[in-house]
Design a protein around this motif. Structure first.
Motif, PDB file in Angstrom:
ATOM      1  N   ASP A 114      20.151 -44.050  -1.961  1.00  0.00           N
ATOM      2  CA  ASP A 114      20.953 -44.752  -0.961  1.00  0.00           C
ATOM      3  C   ASP A 114      21.010 -43.853   0.284  1.00  0.00           C
ATOM      4  OD1 ASP A 114      22.869 -45.921   0.606  1.00  0.00           O
ATOM      5  OD2 ASP A 114      24.165 -46.472  -1.081  1.00  0.00           O
ATOM      6  N   LYS A 115      20.068 -44.086   1.175  1.00  0.00           N
ATOM      7  CA  LYS A 115      19.906 -43.214   2.355  1.00  0.00           C
ATOM      8  C   LYS A 115      21.163 -43.208   3.222  1.00  0.00           C
ATOM      9  CE  LYS A 115      16.355 -40.683   3.070  1.00  0.00           C
ATOM     10  NZ  LYS A 115      16.675 -39.269   3.210  1.00  0.00           N
ATOM     11  N   GLU A 116      21.779 -44.381   3.338  1.00  0.00           N
ATOM     12  CA  GLU A 116      22.978 -44.483   4.186  1.00  0.00           C
ATOM     13  C   GLU A 116      24.094 -43.587   3.651  1.00  0.00           C
ATOM     14  OE1 GLU A 116      23.533 -45.844   7.191  1.00  0.00           O
ATOM     15  OE2 GLU A 116      21.356 -46.052   7.110  1.00  0.00           O
ATOM     16  N   LYS A 117      24.201 -43.548   2.326  1.00  0.00           N
ATOM     17  CA  LYS A 117      25.241 -42.713   1.710  1.00  0.00           C
ATOM     18  C   LYS A 117      24.937 -41.236   1.950  1.00  0.00           C
ATOM     19  CE  LYS A 117      28.008 -44.313  -1.943  1.00  0.00           C
ATOM     20  NZ  LYS A 117      28.082 -44.915  -3.255  1.00  0.00           N
ATOM     21  N   GLU A 118      23.649 -40.895   1.843  1.00  0.00           N
ATOM     22  CA  GLU A 118      23.246 -39.499   2.075  1.00  0.00           C
ATOM     23  C   GLU A 118      23.598 -39.089   3.510  1.00  0.00           C
ATOM     24  OE1 GLU A 118      19.045 -38.465   1.213  1.00  0.00           O
ATOM     25  OE2 GLU A 118      19.161 -37.136   2.943  1.00  0.00           O
ATOM     26  N   ILE A 119      23.328 -39.990   4.450  1.00  0.00           N
ATOM     27  CA  ILE A 119      23.603 -39.690   5.858  1.00  0.00           C
ATOM     28  C   ILE A 119      25.114 -39.572   6.088  1.00  0.00           C
ATOM     29  CG2 ILE A 119      23.458 -40.667   8.199  1.00  0.00           C
ATOM     30  CD1 ILE A 119      20.696 -41.851   7.276  1.00  0.00           C
ATOM     31  N   LEU A 120      25.879 -40.472   5.450  1.00  0.00           N
ATOM     32  CA  LEU A 120      27.340 -40.414   5.608  1.00  0.00           C
ATOM     33  C   LEU A 120      27.888 -39.106   5.028  1.00  0.00           C
ATOM     34  CD1 LEU A 120      30.008 -41.830   6.403  1.00  0.00           C
ATOM     35  CD2 LEU A 120      30.075 -42.810   4.098  1.00  0.00           C
ATOM     36  N   PHE A 121      27.352 -38.709   3.876  1.00  0.00           N
ATOM     37  CA  PHE A 121      27.796 -37.451   3.241  1.00  0.00           C
ATOM     38  C   PHE A 121      27.534 -36.276   4.178  1.00  0.00           C
ATOM     39  CE2 PHE A 121      26.811 -33.956   0.051  1.00  0.00           C
ATOM     40  CZ  PHE A 121      28.130 -33.753  -0.337  1.00  0.00           C
ATOM     41  N   GLN A 122      26.352 -36.273   4.779  1.00  0.00           N
ATOM     42  CA  GLN A 122      26.008 -35.190   5.710  1.00  0.00           C
ATOM     43  C   GLN A 122      26.979 -35.178   6.896  1.00  0.00           C
ATOM     44  OE1 GLN A 122      22.474 -35.569   8.252  1.00  0.00           O
ATOM     45  NE2 GLN A 122      21.840 -33.524   7.631  1.00  0.00           N
ATOM     46  N   LEU A 123      27.270 -36.364   7.402  1.00  0.00           N
ATOM     47  CA  LEU A 123      28.145 -36.483   8.571  1.00  0.00           C
ATOM     48  C   LEU A 123      29.580 -36.046   8.229  1.00  0.00           C
ATOM     49  CD1 LEU A 123      28.489 -37.527  11.481  1.00  0.00           C
ATOM     50  CD2 LEU A 123      28.821 -39.815  10.549  1.00  0.00           C
ATOM     51  N   LEU A 124      30.071 -36.509   7.082  1.00  0.00           N
ATOM     52  CA  LEU A 124      31.448 -36.145   6.694  1.00  0.00           C
ATOM     53  C   LEU A 124      31.563 -34.637   6.497  1.00  0.00           C
ATOM     54  CD1 LEU A 124      32.216 -39.054   4.189  1.00  0.00           C
ATOM     55  CD2 LEU A 124      33.173 -38.765   6.478  1.00  0.00           C
ATOM     56  N   LEU A 125      30.505 -34.040   5.969  1.00  0.00           N
ATOM     57  CA  LEU A 125      30.539 -32.578   5.780  1.00  0.00           C
ATOM     58  C   LEU A 125      30.440 -31.845   7.114  1.00  0.00           C
ATOM     59  CD1 LEU A 125      28.470 -31.739   2.562  1.00  0.00           C
ATOM     60  CD2 LEU A 125      30.910 -31.461   2.946  1.00  0.00           C
ATOM     61  N   VAL A 126      29.595 -32.331   7.997  1.00  0.00           N
ATOM     62  CA  VAL A 126      29.481 -31.692   9.320  1.00  0.00           C
ATOM     63  C   VAL A 126      30.837 -31.725  10.012  1.00  0.00           C
ATOM     64  CG1 VAL A 126      28.513 -31.969  11.629  1.00  0.00           C
ATOM     65  CG2 VAL A 126      27.012 -31.999   9.690  1.00  0.00           C
ATOM     66  N   ASN A 127      31.520 -32.853   9.877  1.00  0.00           N
ATOM     67  CA  ASN A 127      32.855 -32.957  10.495  1.00  0.00           C
ATOM     68  C   ASN A 127      33.834 -31.946   9.906  1.00  0.00           C
ATOM     69  OD1 ASN A 127      32.066 -34.900  12.270  1.00  0.00           O
ATOM     70  ND2 ASN A 127      32.943 -36.635  11.150  1.00  0.00           N
ATOM     71  N   ARG A 128      33.499 -31.436   8.719  1.00  0.00           N
ATOM     72  CA  ARG A 128      34.345 -30.403   8.102  1.00  0.00           C
ATOM     73  C   ARG A 128      33.710 -29.023   8.205  1.00  0.00           C
ATOM     74  NH1 ARG A 128      38.623 -32.402   6.155  1.00  0.00           N
ATOM     75  NH2 ARG A 128      38.750 -34.610   5.690  1.00  0.00           N
ATOM     76  N   GLY A 129      32.710 -28.906   9.070  1.00  0.00           N
ATOM     77  CA  GLY A 129      32.138 -27.581   9.330  1.00  0.00           C
ATOM     78  C   GLY A 129      31.163 -27.086   8.281  1.00  0.00           C
ATOM     79  N   VAL A 130      30.457 -28.022   7.641  1.00  0.00           N
ATOM     80  CA  VAL A 130      29.439 -27.624   6.648  1.00  0.00           C
ATOM     81  C   VAL A 130      28.160 -28.393   6.960  1.00  0.00           C
ATOM     82  CG1 VAL A 130      28.768 -27.723   4.216  1.00  0.00           C
ATOM     83  CG2 VAL A 130      31.123 -27.165   4.822  1.00  0.00           C
TER      84      VAL A 130
END
Ligand SMILES: Cc1ncc(COP(=O)(O)O)c(C=O)c1O
Length: 441
Positions: free
Chosen positions: A391-407
């Motif tokens: 699920d590419k969209e989920k992978e992208i969202l996970f990356q984005l949510l983590l970036v927003n938390r500084g990871v």
């Protein structure tokens, strides 16, 4: 949190990156020069890096697991490397275009450490190394066909831009020469029977099989017990060569790479990333008998290995030597430590996803890890299957949510380095917990 809201938060604190990306799009196709750097909604522009951290032009800080495409096993800007490179550049110059001491020393190190390496040729990237390995294999065997494992990434060379991405149906690019596709036969990783079938299809034209012993970007999947051994045995029977692409696994899984870690010695190996100490470098290595096809001592070599204007660049050689020296001197505790940290990351990630009811499959080995978001049940040892249901969209969202938390993670994961201490990992787990909480189950 939905993607729109997460993007809004991302955009708000990155005006400098946004402006740079806008400029980049005017002068580079898609605004970038490596497709993986297409972070959405736009990439953050890195200002500096140190240890496990990146800092962007807007002053945001990130705990990084991408680590320069897995090149930095000792962390960003490892001080002994930075010092050696700075001394070299200011004291001796930096691009001689002729031979120098450090290239001999680095070649000696490779021969010393990597089981299949009796002889080495350096070039400038892992992509080139793969291209030269195939050329050597074809010339050595007098045959033309190559079996390539589906999902394997060996760089975007004309030889190997096939069967990289789902649905694994052939060429992954336009602009390849007509007929090239007939030279490459796909094989399923971790499926010995299927891989032997692929060899059968090449018949008496089988020159080599090229495989990442741990599938890297294509899923971070280690080999099943017996798979690599079986592949080698079968190739030996057919007089064809086994090429390990150890651009990621070289010096990472062990000093001798995956071939030492799994106890299977290929005929040829390609190396890069860690070998260059964070600077551009590639190498192909193997038995003297095969590498000597590139020997130009007697005039025209049988196999042309160009090397390139910047091959054996003194900065890459000096940096690579410093990193390998540190790895050799500290191997007894460093590799077990990275192994343990990688194991901890994979296990805690699995626990977090399970606790939040988010379907996730964590793969990896040693210091490598990847979080997949499959849309159904899937065999985690089959990288092609994992990619097909991702699920590419989920992978992208996970990356984005983590970036927003500084990871910062790539493909939901990355590589643990020496700089990723237990405290640093604790911070990562907290960020993952919060990010997963924000994801829809
Ligand atoms: C396994 C593997 N092989 C080859 C390459 C290509 O190496 P380079 O990017 O240095 O050309 C890569 C790069 O990511 C890789 O991961």
């Amino acid at each position: 949190m939905d993607k729109k809201k997460a993007e809004g938060l991302y955009i708000k604190v990155r005006p400098g990156s946004r402006a740079l990306y806008h400029r980049a799009c005017q002068v580079m196709a898609g605004g970038i020069s490596h497709n993986l750097r297409r972070v959405r909604p736009f990439p953050f522009y890195v200002q500096r890096a140190r240890g496990p951290y990146l800092y962007d032009v807007d002053g945001n800080k990130y705990l990084d697991f991408w680590m320069g495409h897995y090149a930095h096993i000792l962390g960003h800007a490892f001080p002994p490397v930075a010092q050696a490179v700075s001394d070299l550049v200011s004291g001796r110059g930096y691009h001689f275009g002729l031979v120098h001491r450090e290239e001999v020393e680095l070649a000696e190190r490779v021969v010393d450490l990597v089981p299949c390496a009796e002889s080495v040729r350096f070039c400038t990237s892992g992509t080139e190394a793969g291209m030269y390995a195939l050329r050597l294999a074809r010339a050595y065997t007098g045959r033309s066909k190559v079996v390539k494992v589906m999902g394997g990434w060996h760089g975007a060379s004309t030889d190997l831009t096939f069967y990289i991405y789902p649905p694994f149906s052939g060429a992954d690019s336009e602009g390849l020469p007509v007929g090239m596709e007939d030279q490459v036969i796909p094989a399923p990783f971790n499926d010995l029977e299927g891989t032997i079938e692929a060899m059968e299809r090449a018949g008496d034209q089988l020159a080599a099989l090229i495989v990442e012993p741990v599938i890297g970007a294509g899923g971070c999947v280690p080999p099943k017990e017996g798979y690599l051994e079986g592949v080698k045995e079968e190739l030996d029977k057919r007089g064809a060569l086994l090429i390990f692409d150890e651009v990621i696994t070289g010096f990472r899984l062990a000093l001798g790479g995956a071939q030492e870690y799994f106890g299977v010695t290929p005929h040829l190996v390609t190396l890069g990333k860690i070998l260059g100490g964070g600077f551009p470098l590639g190498a192909v290595a193997g038995p003297r008998e095969i590498l000597s096809l590139a020997d130009a001592t007697g005039g025209t070599p049988k196999v042309l290995i160009g090397g390139g204007t910047f091959s054996c660049h003194s900065v890459s050689m000096v940096a690579g030597l410093k990193v390998l020296e540190y790895l050799v001197d500290n191997a007894s505790w460093l590799y077990p430590l990275l192994e343990e940290r990688g194991k901890r990351v994979r296990s805690v990630l699995e626990d977090i996803f399970l606790a939040h009811g988010v379907r996730c499959q964590v793969t990896g080995v040693a210091s490598l890890f990847m979080a997949h978001f499959p849309m159904g049940e899937v065999d985690p040892q089959d990288p092609a299957a994992l990619a097909l249901v991702q699920d590419k969209e989920k992978e992208i969202l996970f990356q984005l949510l983590l970036v927003n938390r500084g990871v910062f993670v790539m493909h939901g994961g990355g590589a643990v380095s020496l700089a990723h201490t237990d405290e640093v990992l604790d911070h990562y787990f907290q960020a993952v917990s919060m990010a997963v909480e924000e994801m829809e189950p």
